[in-house]
Design a protein around this motif. Structure first.
Motif, PDB file in Angstrom:
ATOM      1  N   LEU A  39       8.750   4.623 -10.412  1.00 17.58           N
ATOM      2  CA  LEU A  39       9.807   4.659  -9.398  1.00 17.58           C
ATOM      3  C   LEU A  39      11.118   4.166  -9.990  1.00 17.58           C
ATOM      4  O   LEU A  39      12.182   4.762  -9.777  1.00 17.58           O
ATOM      5  CB  LEU A  39       9.413   3.822  -8.183  1.00 17.58           C
ATOM      6  N   PRO A  79      -2.530   3.565  -3.384  1.00 17.10           N
ATOM      7  CA  PRO A  79      -3.473   4.349  -2.586  1.00 17.10           C
ATOM      8  C   PRO A  79      -4.613   4.961  -3.392  1.00 17.10           C
ATOM      9  O   PRO A  79      -5.758   4.948  -2.950  1.00 17.10           O
ATOM     10  CB  PRO A  79      -2.580   5.427  -1.970  1.00 17.10           C
ATOM     11  N   ALA A  80      -4.314   5.453  -4.582  1.00 13.11           N
ATOM     12  CA  ALA A  80      -5.374   6.058  -5.381  1.00 13.11           C
ATOM     13  C   ALA A  80      -6.401   5.013  -5.783  1.00 13.11           C
ATOM     14  O   ALA A  80      -7.612   5.257  -5.758  1.00 13.11           O
ATOM     15  CB  ALA A  80      -4.785   6.732  -6.625  1.00 13.11           C
ATOM     16  N   THR A 105      -6.690  -5.427   9.274  1.00 17.16           N
ATOM     17  CA  THR A 105      -7.069  -4.051   9.525  1.00 17.16           C
ATOM     18  C   THR A 105      -8.089  -3.520   8.527  1.00 17.16           C
ATOM     19  O   THR A 105      -7.883  -3.605   7.313  1.00 17.16           O
ATOM     20  CB  THR A 105      -5.822  -3.152   9.513  1.00 17.16           C
ATOM     21  N   LEU A 106      -9.171  -2.988   9.056  1.00 17.76           N
ATOM     22  CA  LEU A 106     -10.169  -2.291   8.242  1.00 17.76           C
ATOM     23  C   LEU A 106      -9.726  -0.847   8.077  1.00 17.76           C
ATOM     24  O   LEU A 106      -9.425  -0.178   9.066  1.00 17.76           O
ATOM     25  CB  LEU A 106     -11.534  -2.313   8.930  1.00 17.76           C
ATOM     26  N   ILE A 107      -9.688  -0.371   6.847  1.00 21.11           N
ATOM     27  CA  ILE A 107      -9.283   1.015   6.616  1.00 21.11           C
ATOM     28  C   ILE A 107     -10.451   1.810   6.070  1.00 21.11           C
ATOM     29  O   ILE A 107     -11.168   1.342   5.188  1.00 21.11           O
ATOM     30  CB  ILE A 107      -8.099   1.096   5.629  1.00 21.11           C
ATOM     31  N   LEU A 129       0.224  -1.887   9.645  1.00 24.18           N
ATOM     32  CA  LEU A 129      -0.176  -3.235   9.236  1.00 24.18           C
ATOM     33  C   LEU A 129       0.941  -4.230   9.519  1.00 24.18           C
ATOM     34  O   LEU A 129       0.693  -5.336  10.014  1.00 24.18           O
ATOM     35  CB  LEU A 129      -0.537  -3.264   7.747  1.00 24.18           C
ATOM     36  N   ILE A 189      -6.619   8.020   2.453  1.00 22.65           N
ATOM     37  CA  ILE A 189      -5.500   7.111   2.217  1.00 22.65           C
ATOM     38  C   ILE A 189      -4.725   7.514   0.957  1.00 22.65           C
ATOM     39  O   ILE A 189      -3.547   7.152   0.801  1.00 22.65           O
ATOM     40  CB  ILE A 189      -5.989   5.645   2.123  1.00 22.65           C
ATOM     41  N   ALA A 190      -5.364   8.256   0.073  1.00 17.83           N
ATOM     42  CA  ALA A 190      -4.673   8.677  -1.159  1.00 17.83           C
ATOM     43  C   ALA A 190      -3.752   9.876  -0.918  1.00 17.83           C
ATOM     44  O   ALA A 190      -2.932  10.208  -1.772  1.00 17.83           O
ATOM     45  CB  ALA A 190      -5.684   9.006  -2.257  1.00 17.83           C
ATOM     46  N   ARG A 250       1.232   1.284   6.200  1.00 20.43           N
ATOM     47  CA  ARG A 250       2.047   0.085   5.976  1.00 20.43           C
ATOM     48  C   ARG A 250       2.757  -0.344   7.261  1.00 20.43           C
ATOM     49  O   ARG A 250       2.786  -1.519   7.607  1.00 20.43           O
ATOM     50  CB  ARG A 250       3.059   0.359   4.856  1.00 20.43           C
ATOM     51  N   ILE A 294       0.823  -1.211   0.000  1.00 14.57           N
ATOM     52  CA  ILE A 294       0.000   0.000   0.000  1.00 14.57           C
ATOM     53  C   ILE A 294       0.855   1.257   0.000  1.00 14.57           C
ATOM     54  O   ILE A 294       0.401   2.334  -0.390  1.00 14.57           O
ATOM     55  CB  ILE A 294      -0.984   0.003   1.202  1.00 14.57           C
ATOM     56  N   ALA A 295       2.114   1.136   0.400  1.00 16.15           N
ATOM     57  CA  ALA A 295       2.997   2.311   0.412  1.00 16.15           C
ATOM     58  C   ALA A 295       3.559   2.625  -0.970  1.00 16.15           C
ATOM     59  O   ALA A 295       4.122   3.693  -1.191  1.00 16.15           O
ATOM     60  CB  ALA A 295       4.135   2.113   1.406  1.00 16.15           C
ATOM     61  N   PRO A 298      -0.158   6.399   3.423  1.00 18.70           N
ATOM     62  CA  PRO A 298       0.209   5.017   3.070  1.00 18.70           C
ATOM     63  C   PRO A 298       1.426   4.493   3.821  1.00 18.70           C
ATOM     64  O   PRO A 298       1.432   3.335   4.263  1.00 18.70           O
ATOM     65  CB  PRO A 298       0.478   5.113   1.564  1.00 18.70           C
ATOM     66  N   ALA A 299       2.438   5.301   4.007  1.00 22.03           N
ATOM     67  CA  ALA A 299       3.635   4.837   4.709  1.00 22.03           C
ATOM     68  C   ALA A 299       3.299   4.511   6.162  1.00 22.03           C
ATOM     69  O   ALA A 299       3.760   3.507   6.719  1.00 22.03           O
ATOM     70  CB  ALA A 299       4.726   5.893   4.641  1.00 22.03           C
ATOM     71  N   GLU A 301       1.704  10.593  -9.068  1.00 20.55           N
ATOM     72  CA  GLU A 301       1.707  12.039  -8.874  1.00 20.55           C
ATOM     73  C   GLU A 301       3.104  12.647  -9.033  1.00 20.55           C
ATOM     74  O   GLU A 301       3.302  13.689  -9.655  1.00 20.55           O
ATOM     75  CB  GLU A 301       1.159  12.361  -7.486  1.00 20.55           C
ATOM     76  N   LEU A 336     -12.671   1.954  -2.083  1.00 16.13           N
ATOM     77  CA  LEU A 336     -13.377   2.185  -0.824  1.00 16.13           C
ATOM     78  C   LEU A 336     -14.582   3.092  -1.039  1.00 16.13           C
ATOM     79  O   LEU A 336     -15.661   2.842  -0.506  1.00 16.13           O
ATOM     80  CB  LEU A 336     -12.442   2.801   0.224  1.00 16.13           C
ATOM     81  N   ARG A 374      -8.435   4.083  -2.670  1.00 15.49           N
ATOM     82  CA  ARG A 374      -9.420   5.107  -2.312  1.00 15.49           C
ATOM     83  C   ARG A 374     -10.665   4.991  -3.182  1.00 15.49           C
ATOM     84  O   ARG A 374     -11.796   5.063  -2.696  1.00 15.49           O
ATOM     85  CB  ARG A 374      -8.777   6.501  -2.452  1.00 15.49           C
ATOM     86  N   THR A 421     -13.580  -2.389   4.307  1.00 18.09           N
ATOM     87  CA  THR A 421     -12.563  -3.137   3.569  1.00 18.09           C
ATOM     88  C   THR A 421     -11.334  -3.442   4.406  1.00 18.09           C
ATOM     89  O   THR A 421     -10.734  -2.536   4.995  1.00 18.09           O
ATOM     90  CB  THR A 421     -12.158  -2.351   2.306  1.00 18.09           C
ATOM     91  N   LEU A 422     -10.969  -4.717   4.439  1.00 17.54           N
ATOM     92  CA  LEU A 422      -9.724  -5.151   5.057  1.00 17.54           C
ATOM     93  C   LEU A 422      -8.611  -5.026   4.026  1.00 17.54           C
ATOM     94  O   LEU A 422      -8.752  -5.519   2.909  1.00 17.54           O
ATOM     95  CB  LEU A 422      -9.821  -6.616   5.494  1.00 17.54           C
ATOM     96  N   ILE A 423      -7.522  -4.370   4.403  1.00 15.07           N
ATOM     97  CA  ILE A 423      -6.407  -4.220   3.464  1.00 15.07           C
ATOM     98  C   ILE A 423      -5.202  -4.981   3.978  1.00 15.07           C
ATOM     99  O   ILE A 423      -4.875  -4.905   5.163  1.00 15.07           O
ATOM    100  CB  ILE A 423      -6.049  -2.734   3.270  1.00 15.07           C
ATOM    101  N   THR A 424      -4.549  -5.706   3.090  1.00 16.90           N
ATOM    102  CA  THR A 424      -3.329  -6.390   3.509  1.00 16.90           C
ATOM    103  C   THR A 424      -2.292  -6.387   2.391  1.00 16.90           C
ATOM    104  O   THR A 424      -2.640  -6.268   1.216  1.00 16.90           O
ATOM    105  CB  THR A 424      -3.639  -7.830   3.987  1.00 16.90           C
ATOM    106  N   ASN A 425      -1.036  -6.485   2.779  1.00 18.93           N
ATOM    107  CA  ASN A 425       0.080  -6.405   1.831  1.00 18.93           C
ATOM    108  C   ASN A 425       0.720  -7.769   1.622  1.00 18.93           C
ATOM    109  O   ASN A 425       0.831  -8.564   2.561  1.00 18.93           O
ATOM    110  CB  ASN A 425       1.152  -5.454   2.358  1.00 18.93           C
ATOM    111  N   ASN A 446     -11.887   6.065   5.180  1.00 12.29           N
ATOM    112  CA  ASN A 446     -11.536   7.477   5.000  1.00 12.29           C
ATOM    113  C   ASN A 446     -12.622   8.395   5.546  1.00 12.29           C
ATOM    114  O   ASN A 446     -13.807   8.080   5.445  1.00 12.29           O
ATOM    115  CB  ASN A 446     -11.368   7.785   3.508  1.00 12.29           C
ATOM    116  N   ASP A 468       3.676  -7.981  -0.618  1.00 11.28           N
ATOM    117  CA  ASP A 468       5.002  -7.752  -1.193  1.00 11.28           C
ATOM    118  C   ASP A 468       5.214  -8.555  -2.476  1.00 11.28           C
ATOM    119  O   ASP A 468       6.356  -8.822  -2.858  1.00 11.28           O
ATOM    120  CB  ASP A 468       6.104  -8.075  -0.180  1.00 11.28           C
TER     121      ASP A 468
END
Lengths: 331, 331
Positions: free
Chosen positions: A248, A78-79, B95-97, B85, B72-73, B82, A72-73, B78-79, A277, A85, A82, A95-99, B99, A101
């Motif tokens: 990046l 993130p956009a 985790t529920l996220i 989490l 979150i956007a 993360r 998510i980082a 986001p950092a 962005e 959501l 959002r 919404t449950l968010i998980t990473n 806005n 990698d």
DNA sequence: CTGAAAGCGCTTACAG
DNA sequence: CTGAAAGCGCTTACAG
């Protein structure tokens, strides 16, 4: 403040059965106005707030979604998150968010955990799992939207961005400017390969010269791009342009060029992917390929809600989202 | 693939009671090795995956956390998300996220929804709600970590960044460079006021000249910063430096300066707040104040886990995180 | 070492 | 127009 009230407390306070309290609250059955008033009073007095957990267990619907992303980082997600959501909030979903990698094991574990939690649907940005793998893990009935993901037999709803379109545009643009020697910095081996493949397809079609040592794999980070470019640009012959699997990486490539005293775009053209962005804010501004993050999230929301409405039997849906070249300064 | 199995199915398949299946799986009671083996076999054969929903209802713990953010956007969150989490993942929390857009009503609604869902803890980046408000909404027992937030009587655990330290450093830096006329573009009226207050404190202490028309409120966006600066810089007399409540606003201020032909940092110094990734990538590179996003998330995870371990009776904890000036090119 | 039964807090057939 | 009771799928006293 007293501890959490149950529906039975409200029923007692209002002098009715909990059946009637439930119906008064849900509106699923008519309740006499006077009774309803007494119930609402009791609810107010006791500060009763229904336990959604119990409701979920009983109704076998959690009103919960899962969003599984690599990281998510990473500025792309993130956009998208959002928009997702926002798209499902109106109908009461959280919404449950998980990473993950991007790790296959992490993706598998995330899916299993979400299934165990009985989410009503899953949106997964998949790097290492096919839709068939996903379907095997989650079972036949759970609504799932996969974004990107390895190709193959489709067994979930799918949102893909037409990477090849933007990539093709970019290659053609460089070709038109006289570029013939062309490199590509892809994501990690095994991930995002399809961008490399789409790139190679377009490059070959136009007769571009893509030497093996001009193709690199690296993490989707600025540091990754820097390291890849440092070695790629150190050869005795170097490409006239480098395209990258994300912004990046491209920014890292520009860092490397700067460190080596190579002028962009004069001595080297650089093109990114995603249009985060930051792309418009770096120097030189990054020419890149739009990856419509927000539209992706919104489309996932649509697809998921439609699937939840129509059931598992309806045929799988695929949405293809446009990508296109955004000309700025780096190429 | 058959539909989801229940623990009773496993018990039948293994020829034991569901009590024993439960204990074999949880390890809370010794189970004879042979019995355990039969159970594990049955679990495997039936592809049994315990329903965490039922477990949650029974145990009155959901192993679920809530993260409530303005947006979150927005690149700051986001950092932080993360790190949070990651910090709670190891102990099995999801985790529920959600806005809020910094809206008081949105913050209240998000809190209530999370309470109704019986999360085990909440991390809230609060713009418009005091810890006392939060506590009233969630009740006395729920672990809550508020980040930032309006000051006042503290009734939750708290993570604050010492904005005044970095802000003071920045004002002193400008003062040392001879700046006397100073403006500030804050977030929306009522939100983030404490940054403006901390700024004014430092500016007054050093005898800076901060005219009323050099202080503006605007959304925490690039566009907001642009609009604010356009009007602020159009006066007959303008400040020599503008400090901003976040980096996006500062980038907007630089846009405005560019549009007006004002050179940065020569004619106007600009200082942001947050040190988002983009800050180091814009031209000129943005001098700003670090807001340690990742550390914030990690600290929230720590505090929340500690609170969950110690219970509601333990005294509230506050962690103050350092901020500091990062010199780049814009000031 | 193992099991029968109650109960977490809701909703919903079934009945009147 | 309203209620008694079953049941969603688990865990855990209580008992043997």
């Amino acid at each position: 403040m007293v501890s959490s009230r149950r529906i039975a407390d409200v029923a007692a306070e209002a002098g009715v059965s909990q059946t009637t309290v439930s119906h008064a609250l849900s509106g699923r059955r008519p309740v006499a106005p006077a009774t309803r008033a007494r119930i609402m009073d009791a609810v107010e007095r006791l500060d009763y707030r229904p336990d959604r957990l119990a409701t979920s267990l009983r109704m076998q619907r959690t009103q919960t979604l899962a969003l599984i992303v690599p990281d998510i980082a990473n500025p792309y997600y993130p956009a998208s998150a959002r928009a997702l959501l926002d798209g499902v909030n109106d109908v009461g979903f959280m919404t449950l968010i998980t990473n993950t990698d991007g790790d296959p094991e992490g993706e598998r574990a995330a899916l299993q955990e979400m299934v165990a939690r009985r989410v009503d649907g899953i949106v997964m940005h998949s790097l290492a799992t096919t839709t068939a793998d996903v379907r095997r893990i989650v079972g036949p009935d759970l609504p799932v939207v996969v974004v990107g993901g390895l190709t193959g037999h489709t067994e979930t709803d799918l949102v893909v961005t037409a990477d090849s379109v933007g990539l093709g545009e970019a290659v053609k643009y460089l070709h038109d400017r006289g570029v013939r020697d062309l490199g590509f910095v892809d994501g990690p081996e095994g991930n995002g390969m399809y961008r490399l493949v789409a790139f190679l397809g377009a490059a070959n079609a136009l007769g571009m010269n893509v030497q093996d040592e001009w193709v690199a794999h690296t993490p989707f980070t600025r540091e990754g791009g820097f390291a890849a470019a440092m070695s790629l640009l150190h050869g005795d012959r170097r490409p006239a342009a480098i395209m990258c699997a994300n912004d990046l990486i491209a920014i890292g490539v520009m860092d490397a060029a700067r460190a080596l005293g190579i002028s962009i775009p004069r001595d080297l053209a650089v093109i990114g992917f995603d249009d985060i962005e930051t792309a418009a804010l770096v120097t030189p501004q990054l020419t890149t390929i739009t990856n419509p993050a927000s539209l992706t999230g919104a489309t996932c929301a649509e697809l998921l809600l439609e699937r939840i409405g129509r059931g598992a039997a309806a045929p799988y849906m695929t949405r293809i989202l446009p990508t296109s070249l955004v000309l700025r300064e780096s190429a």
